[in-house]
Design a protein around this motif. Structure first.
Motif, short mmCIF file in Angstrom:
data_model
loop_
_atom_site.label_atom_id
_atom_site.label_comp_id
_atom_site.label_asym_id
_atom_site.label_seq_id
_atom_site.Cartn_x
_atom_site.Cartn_y
_atom_site.Cartn_z
N PHE A 39 1.05 -1.37 0.06
CA PHE A 39 0.21 0.21 0.35
C PHE A 39 0.69 1.35 0.13
O PHE A 39 2.16 1.17 0.17
CB PHE A 39 -1.20 0.24 1.63
CG PHE A 39 -2.21 -0.94 1.19
CD1 PHE A 39 -3.34 -0.42 0.79
CD2 PHE A 39 -2.29 -2.17 1.51
CE1 PHE A 39 -4.49 -1.00 0.22
CE2 PHE A 39 -2.93 -2.91 1.47
CZ PHE A 39 -4.51 -2.61 0.86
N PHE A 75 -11.97 -2.78 -8.86
CA PHE A 75 -11.26 -2.79 -9.61
C PHE A 75 -11.07 -3.43 -11.16
O PHE A 75 -11.04 -2.05 -12.52
CB PHE A 75 -9.51 -3.07 -9.16
CG PHE A 75 -9.14 -3.08 -11.03
CD1 PHE A 75 -7.67 -1.88 -10.53
CD2 PHE A 75 -7.53 -3.83 -11.17
CE1 PHE A 75 -6.89 -1.73 -11.33
CE2 PHE A 75 -6.91 -3.96 -12.11
CZ PHE A 75 -6.47 -2.44 -11.85
N GLN A 121 -7.58 3.91 -12.25
CA GLN A 121 -5.75 4.78 -12.07
C GLN A 121 -5.08 4.54 -13.30
O GLN A 121 -3.50 4.67 -13.44
CB GLN A 121 -5.11 5.16 -11.36
CG GLN A 121 -6.47 6.25 -10.31
CD GLN A 121 -6.41 6.28 -8.38
OE1 GLN A 121 -6.22 5.67 -7.52
NE2 GLN A 121 -5.83 7.45 -8.83
N VAL A 141 -15.52 -14.72 0.45
CA VAL A 141 -14.29 -15.63 -0.41
C VAL A 141 -13.33 -15.20 1.54
O VAL A 141 -13.60 -14.73 2.35
CB VAL A 141 -13.28 -14.62 -1.11
CG1 VAL A 141 -11.99 -15.25 -1.24
CG2 VAL A 141 -14.26 -14.57 -2.33
N1 LIG Z 1 -3.05 3.41 -1.40
C1 LIG Z 1 -2.60 2.16 -2.31
O1 LIG Z 1 -1.66 1.56 -2.17
C2 LIG Z 1 -4.15 1.05 -2.59
C3 LIG Z 1 -3.80 -0.43 -3.24
C4 LIG Z 1 -4.63 -1.11 -3.70
C5 LIG Z 1 -6.57 -0.51 -3.57
N2 LIG Z 1 -6.69 0.81 -2.76
C6 LIG Z 1 -7.60 1.73 -3.18
O2 LIG Z 1 -8.71 1.20 -2.22
C7 LIG Z 1 -10.26 1.50 -3.03
C8 LIG Z 1 -10.68 -0.20 -3.08
O3 LIG Z 1 -9.54 -0.79 -3.56
P1 LIG Z 1 -10.63 -2.23 -3.95
O4 LIG Z 1 -12.47 -1.96 -4.62
O5 LIG Z 1 -10.04 -2.52 -4.92
O6 LIG Z 1 -10.27 -3.14 -3.21
P2 LIG Z 1 -11.27 -4.08 -1.81
O7 LIG Z 1 -11.83 -2.95 -1.30
O8 LIG Z 1 -10.23 -5.04 -1.37
O9 LIG Z 1 -12.08 -5.06 -2.66
C9 LIG Z 1 -13.27 -4.56 -2.77
C10 LIG Z 1 -14.61 -5.35 -3.70
O10 LIG Z 1 -14.02 -6.98 -3.81
C11 LIG Z 1 -14.18 -8.33 -4.03
N3 LIG Z 1 -14.26 -8.47 -2.63
C12 LIG Z 1 -12.85 -7.86 -1.83
N4 LIG Z 1 -13.15 -9.18 -0.75
C13 LIG Z 1 -14.03 -10.08 -0.86
C14 LIG Z 1 -14.79 -11.07 0.21
N5 LIG Z 1 -14.03 -11.95 0.97
N6 LIG Z 1 -15.53 -12.19 -0.72
C15 LIG Z 1 -15.61 -11.56 -2.13
N7 LIG Z 1 -15.74 -10.27 -2.21
C16 LIG Z 1 -14.45 -9.50 -1.84
C17 LIG Z 1 -16.02 -7.09 -4.25
O11 LIG Z 1 -16.29 -7.29 -5.18
P3 LIG Z 1 -17.73 -7.72 -5.90
O12 LIG Z 1 -17.91 -6.12 -5.42
O13 LIG Z 1 -17.44 -7.29 -7.27
O14 LIG Z 1 -18.24 -8.40 -5.07
C18 LIG Z 1 -15.43 -5.89 -3.12
O15 LIG Z 1 -16.55 -5.14 -3.84
C19 LIG Z 1 -9.93 1.83 -4.58
O16 LIG Z 1 -10.17 3.24 -3.99
C20 LIG Z 1 -8.52 1.86 -4.91
O17 LIG Z 1 -7.63 2.53 -5.57
C21 LIG Z 1 -5.45 1.94 -2.86
#
Ligand SMILES: NC(=O)c1ccc[n+]([C@@H]2O[C@H](COP(=O)([O-])OP(=O)(O)OC[C@H]3O[C@@H](n4cnc5c(N)ncnc54)[C@H](OP(=O)(O)O)[C@@H]3O)[C@@H](O)[C@H]2O)c1
Length: 284
Positions: free
Chosen positions: A51, A100, A110, A190
């Motif tokens: 991160f 994503f 992004q 998951v």
């Molecule tokens: N600063 C950094 O280093 C960093 C790194 C990564 C991401 N980010 C940011 O964080 C924000 C969220 O990122 P993200 O959406 O990629 O990540 P996330 O919050 O980890 O993932 C969210 C999505 O992943 C699925 N999901 C997550 N855990 C699950 C589980 N246990 N079982 C089933 N599905 C699961 C779901 O998809 P479905 O909706 O399809 O069910 C959920 O909507 C974004 O703004 C991103 O840019 C920042």
């Protein structure tokens, strides 16, 4: 100060290692030298994530208008991105979220998924020299299974979708009908342990999560994360509507790490410094 001044170091693409021993090191090659492939032990998978955060812990902030979030413009920077690509280079599999891949398809992501797009040739060559596939497999974690099939099929890499028993069966079937493997690894959500076991069983043992806080929580809750790479940009952002690196019910017991390496990069975004921290899981 003796030796090289910070600005000079930045221009030379160098960072300062502060721990375990103080020394200067080139930025390029810093994380590749961690030799993550040597961390895979027999049939046991090795899972890591990274991160970038502000000093006040923001890994994502609200985008204007649509309720979505993104990595803050004030923290994202090319030097951290270079290191992220070095973490992706040795991986067998990259975990991303359903969100994503939807953003990827709509053009609002992004970045491209590593190692697609503009990637230093030496990293792709390094991968080839190791006898690895051209790209790490893309592992999409999703419960909704609202996934853009055409966009997934365009990727020239192995695609695996990880979902739960609760996910809509018709959507799983449509993905499978298009040749995308769908693995059920959990009841309502998951389960991190089942996901990692399923991937290891497919010879995807070096697993790099580039997903966000929900996936991070999934990995922590299942106690399967071995290493965390955390870049802290020395800036405070404040503001409403943000995410930190893990989102979900409180972990009990807490997930403990120990510091493995610490570097100061004097030239992060807009010339602001950033700490490059490597933490290993302390209790498994
Ligand atoms: N600063 C950094 O280093 C960093 C790194 C990564 C991401 N980010 C940011 O964080 C924000 C969220 O990122 P993200 O959406 O990629 O990540 P996330 O919050 O980890 O993932 C969210 C999505 O992943 C699925 N999901 C997550 N855990 C699950 C589980 N246990 N079982 C089933 N599905 C699961 C779901 O998809 P479905 O909706 O399809 O069910 C959920 O909507 C974004 O703004 C991103 O840019 C920042």
């Amino acid at each position: 100060m003796t030796g090289t001044e910070p600005n000079e170091e930045a221009q030379q693409g160098r960072v300062r290692q502060l721990y375990p021993l103080p020394e200067r090191a080139p930025l390029a090659g810093l994380y590749l030298a961690h030799d993550l492939r040597s961390c895979v032990d027999g049939d046991t998978a090795y899972v890591y994530s990274n991160f970038i955060a502000s000093l006040d812990g923001r890994i994502a902030v609200a985008r204007a208008g649509d309720g979505s979030t993104e990595v803050p413009r004030e923290t994202a920077n090319s030097r951290d991105w270079r290191l992220l690509l070095e973490l992706a280079a040795p991986a067998d599999a990259l975990i991303v979220s359903g969100r994503f891949v939807r953003e990827l398809a709509s053009g609002s992501a992004q970045s491209a998924p590593p190692l697609e797009g503009d990637v230093p040739a030496e990293l792709l060559n390094w991968r080839r020299e190791q006898g690895l596939t051209a790209q790490p497999a893309l592992v999409v974690v999703s419960n909704s299974l609202v996934l853009p099939v055409e966009s997934l099929l365009q990727r020239e890499r192995q695609i695996v979708v990880i979902t739960s028993e609760a996910a809509p069966a018709d959507r799983a079937r449509s993905l499978e009908a298009r040749g995308i493997e769908v693995i059920r690894a959990g009841g309502q959500q998951v389960d991190g342990r089942r996901m990692v076991a399923a991937l290891a069983g497919r010879d995807l043992k070096l697993i790099y999560s580039v997903a966000g806080p929900a996936v991070m929580h999934t990995l922590l809750e299942a106690r399967v994360l071995h290493r965390l790479y955390l870049t802290t940009v020395l800036r405070v952002l404040s503001g409403e509507g943000y995410a930190t690196l893990a989102q979900g019910p409180q972990l009990d017991p807490a997930y403990d790490f120990e510091l493995s390496s610490l570097y100061l990069d004097p030239c992060g975004p807009d010339g602001v410094g950033q700490l490059l921290q490597v933490f290993d899981c302390a209790r498994r």
